[in-house]
Scaffold this motif. Structure first.
Motif, PDB file in Angstrom:
ATOM      1  N   ARG A 136       0.437  -1.030  -0.142  1.00 45.67           N
ATOM      2  CA  ARG A 136       0.331  -0.168  -0.277  1.00 45.67           C
ATOM      3  C   ARG A 136       0.546   1.159   0.165  1.00 45.67           C
ATOM      4  O   ARG A 136       2.165   1.149   0.681  1.00 45.67           O
ATOM      5  CB  ARG A 136      -0.763   0.080   1.172  1.00 45.67           C
ATOM      6  N   TYR A 146      -8.618   2.167  -1.506  1.00 40.65           N
ATOM      7  CA  TYR A 146      -8.626   0.756  -1.728  1.00 40.65           C
ATOM      8  C   TYR A 146      -8.385   0.097  -3.179  1.00 40.65           C
ATOM      9  O   TYR A 146      -9.495  -1.064  -3.243  1.00 40.65           O
ATOM     10  CB  TYR A 146      -9.681   0.361  -0.605  1.00 40.65           C
ATOM     11  N   LEU A 196      -0.691  -0.699   8.351  1.00 38.15           N
ATOM     12  CA  LEU A 196      -1.381   0.460   8.343  1.00 38.15           C
ATOM     13  C   LEU A 196      -1.532  -0.221  10.169  1.00 38.15           C
ATOM     14  O   LEU A 196      -1.542  -1.766  10.800  1.00 38.15           O
ATOM     15  CB  LEU A 196      -3.069   0.467   8.179  1.00 38.15           C
ATOM     16  N   GLY A 198      -2.950  -1.209  13.214  1.00 37.97           N
ATOM     17  CA  GLY A 198      -3.867  -1.836  13.600  1.00 37.97           C
ATOM     18  C   GLY A 198      -4.103  -1.720  15.526  1.00 37.97           C
ATOM     19  O   GLY A 198      -2.999  -1.782  15.597  1.00 37.97           O
ATOM     20  N   THR A 200      -6.510  -2.687  16.730  1.00 37.46           N
ATOM     21  CA  THR A 200      -6.444  -4.175  17.341  1.00 37.46           C
ATOM     22  C   THR A 200      -5.570  -4.885  17.125  1.00 37.46           C
ATOM     23  O   THR A 200      -4.812  -5.760  18.316  1.00 37.46           O
ATOM     24  CB  THR A 200      -7.919  -5.331  16.370  1.00 37.46           C
ATOM     25  N   THR A 233      -6.051  -9.490  11.663  1.00 39.56           N
ATOM     26  CA  THR A 233      -6.689  -8.817  13.186  1.00 39.56           C
ATOM     27  C   THR A 233      -7.675  -7.609  12.824  1.00 39.56           C
ATOM     28  O   THR A 233      -6.854  -6.749  12.059  1.00 39.56           O
ATOM     29  CB  THR A 233      -5.931  -8.468  13.750  1.00 39.56           C
ATOM     30  N   SER A 235     -11.237  -4.051  13.620  1.00 41.40           N
ATOM     31  CA  SER A 235     -11.885  -3.432  14.795  1.00 41.40           C
ATOM     32  C   SER A 235     -13.259  -4.580  14.062  1.00 41.40           C
ATOM     33  O   SER A 235     -13.861  -4.925  15.573  1.00 41.40           O
ATOM     34  CB  SER A 235     -12.467  -2.450  13.765  1.00 41.40           C
TER      35      SER A 235
HETATM   36  C1  LIG Z   1      -8.049  -0.235   8.873  1.00 41.37           C
HETATM   37  C2  LIG Z   1      -7.230  -0.769   8.186  1.00 41.37           C
HETATM   38  C3  LIG Z   1      -6.459  -2.085   9.934  1.00 41.37           C
HETATM   39  C4  LIG Z   1      -7.166  -2.300  10.835  1.00 41.37           C
HETATM   40  O1  LIG Z   1      -7.168  -1.990  11.926  1.00 41.37           O
HETATM   41  P1  LIG Z   1      -7.900  -1.381  12.852  1.00 41.37           P
HETATM   42  O2  LIG Z   1      -7.474  -0.191  14.075  1.00 41.37           O
HETATM   43  O3  LIG Z   1      -7.672  -2.865  13.928  1.00 41.37           O
HETATM   44  O4  LIG Z   1      -9.448  -1.602  12.702  1.00 41.37           O
HETATM   45  C5  LIG Z   1      -5.503  -3.325   9.147  1.00 41.37           C
HETATM   46  N1  LIG Z   1      -4.726  -2.478   7.814  1.00 41.37           N
HETATM   47  C6  LIG Z   1      -5.233  -1.471   6.815  1.00 41.37           C
HETATM   48  C7  LIG Z   1      -4.858  -2.073   5.484  1.00 41.37           C
HETATM   49  C8  LIG Z   1      -6.495  -0.984   7.879  1.00 41.37           C
HETATM   50  O5  LIG Z   1      -7.674  -0.112   6.991  1.00 41.37           O
END
Ligand SMILES: *Cc1c(COP(=O)(O)O)cnc(C)c1O
Length: 273
Positions: A136, A146, A196, A198, A200, A233, A235
């Protein structure tokens, strides 16, 4: 009915419209964040807000609300929904641009949405993902880009898979919208770059400290061959086991005890949130 906030006003979501000179429409310039409430309270609010602020800073967009003001809007929106739990989406765009290029004032939306939970069968059987060579752009920012996974939708469906695991030059990063972990013995291993971060993922790393040796480091494709378990993982997905990656069966092809254990720990945490 769902309500949303748009630049200072709260309206039913279907009455909100964003104008056609917005930079997200003209140039794909936008960011967002997304989290759930548990027991009517936003989960890990401090961490999500910090990430949203960081994404805004990365796109050079000034935040129109302070953290406390944003929290007050979130609580107002939660109070208006009749659902016990709801998803909250922040969207911030480049705003209206007279010349179609320069930023003046961002547009901020805060929306409530129904939660779309993962079907229980996916937790019981695990999911299949395909592999794709991609990383990404600006991976550490939650931008609205996306395109790549949307283009892959047909290929994912044709493979009887549900998502894609990205790798570049043999190094794994993450799935299209969620993070990636493998389990080997008592080690929990997760990529630490081109991802990213996350919330979670961060929560699971914290919950795992007592029972696992956690390694945050670059992870190679070749490491999948002797992984006992893999999971993703996010959200919405929480801790979702992955049992098939392209042609490779992970471990014995069944959902492993350590993935189950971490999902239980996560469920305990949110039940008492
Ligand atoms: C939102 C997202 C995540 C997961 O993030 P959370 O905060 O756990 O929901 C992971 N990778 C990408 C590319 C995302 O957009």
């Amino acid at each position: 009915m769902h309500y949303g906030y748009f630049n200072g006003t709260i309206l039913p979501t279907d009455q909100i419209g964003v104008g056609v000179t917005d930079l997200s429409l003209l140039r794909g310039y936008g960011l967002f964040d997304y989290f759930l409430t548990y027991n009517g309270r936003p989960f890990q609010w401090d961490w999500y807000w910090e990430r949203f602020r960081n994404s805004a800073a990365g796109l050079r967009l000034p935040l129109p609300l302070s953290k406390d003001e944003a929290y007050a809007v979130v609580m107002d929106l939660i109070a208006r929904t009749e659902q016990p739990n709801v998803a909250i989406r922040f969207v911030m765009t480049g705003g209206y641009s007279p010349d179609g290029m320069s930023i003046s004032k961002p547009n901020l939306l805060i929306l409530t949405e129904a939660i779309h939970p993962v079907p229980p069968v996916q937790y019981e059987q695990g999911i299949k993902v395909i592999l794709d060579e991609y990383v990404r752009e600006m991976a550490e920012l939650k931008t609205t880009d996306y395109k790549h996974v949307i283009i892959l939708a047909e290929q994912i469906r044709a493979a009887n898979a549900l998502d894609v695991l990205y790798q570049k030059g043999g190094e794994i990063s993450e799935l299209s919208r969620s993070n990636f972990f493998i389990v080997k013995g008592d080690k929990l291993i997760t990529p630490n770059r081109h991802i990213l971060r996350g919330i979670t993922r961060r929560t699971i790393i914290e919950l795992a400290q007592a029972d696992f040796q956690v390694e945050e480091r670059p992870v190679l494709l070749s490491e999948l061959y002797d992984a006992d378990e893999a999971f993703t993982t996010s959200s919405t997905k929480q801790v979702l086991p992955i049992t098939q990656i392209g042609e490779l069966t992970v471990g014995d092809g069944r959902v492993g005890s350590k993935s189950r254990f971490l999902l239980e720990r996560f469920n305990d945490l949110v039940a008492n949130w």
